[in-house]
Scaffold this motif. Structure first.
Motif, PDB file in Angstrom:
ATOM      1  N   ARG A  40       1.008   4.189  -2.743  1.00  0.00           N
ATOM      2  CA  ARG A  40       0.787   5.582  -2.358  1.00  0.00           C
ATOM      3  C   ARG A  40       1.862   6.483  -2.963  1.00  0.00           C
ATOM      4  O   ARG A  40       1.589   7.599  -3.383  1.00  0.00           O
ATOM      5  CB  ARG A  40       0.780   5.692  -0.835  1.00  0.00           C
ATOM      6  N   ASP A  67       0.828  -1.211   0.000  1.00  0.00           N
ATOM      7  CA  ASP A  67       0.000   0.000   0.000  1.00  0.00           C
ATOM      8  C   ASP A  67       0.859   1.257   0.000  1.00  0.00           C
ATOM      9  O   ASP A  67       0.552   2.239  -0.684  1.00  0.00           O
ATOM     10  CB  ASP A  67      -0.949   0.008   1.201  1.00  0.00           C
ATOM     11  N   GLU A  68       1.946   1.236   0.748  1.00  0.00           N
ATOM     12  CA  GLU A  68       2.859   2.386   0.774  1.00  0.00           C
ATOM     13  C   GLU A  68       3.520   2.581  -0.585  1.00  0.00           C
ATOM     14  O   GLU A  68       3.691   3.709  -1.037  1.00  0.00           O
ATOM     15  CB  GLU A  68       3.928   2.206   1.858  1.00  0.00           C
TER      16      GLU A  68
END
Length: 75
Positions: free
Chosen positions: A64, A60-61
Motif C-alpha cells: 500500500r 499488504d501494508e
C-alpha cells in the motif's frame, strides 16, 4: 532511530523473545509509518514465528505504501 529498533528486534528474536521483538517492529512503524521496508521486515519476522496471516497483512501494508516494491509481491 528506526535502525536501532530494527536491530534490537532482530537480536530479541534471535534470543526467542518474540513478544519483545514485535514491540520493536511496532516502534519502527510508529517512527516511520510510510517506510515500506519496515513493514517488510515485520512481515519476515511474523512469517518466521508462524504468524502467517499477520505477515500477509504486513506485506499488504508495504504494498500500500509502495506498490512498486517487487519483494512484497514475491513474498
Amino acid at each position: 532511530s528506526v535502525q536501532f529498533w530494527l536491530e534490537k528486534g532482530e537480536v530479541l528474536h534471535s534470543l526467542q523473545r518474540d513478544e519483545d521483538a514485535l514491540i520493536c517492529y511496532d516502534k519502527c512503524i510508529e517512527l516511520e509509518s510510510d517506510n515500506d521496508d519496515v513493514y517488510m521486515r515485520k512481515a519476515a519476522f511474523l512469517k518466521d514465528v508462524g504468524k502467517t496471516e499477520e505477515a500477509i497483512a504486513s506485506l499488504d501494508e508495504a504494498l500500500r505504501r509502495n506498490p512498486q516494491n517487487e519483494a512484497a509481491w514475491i513474498d
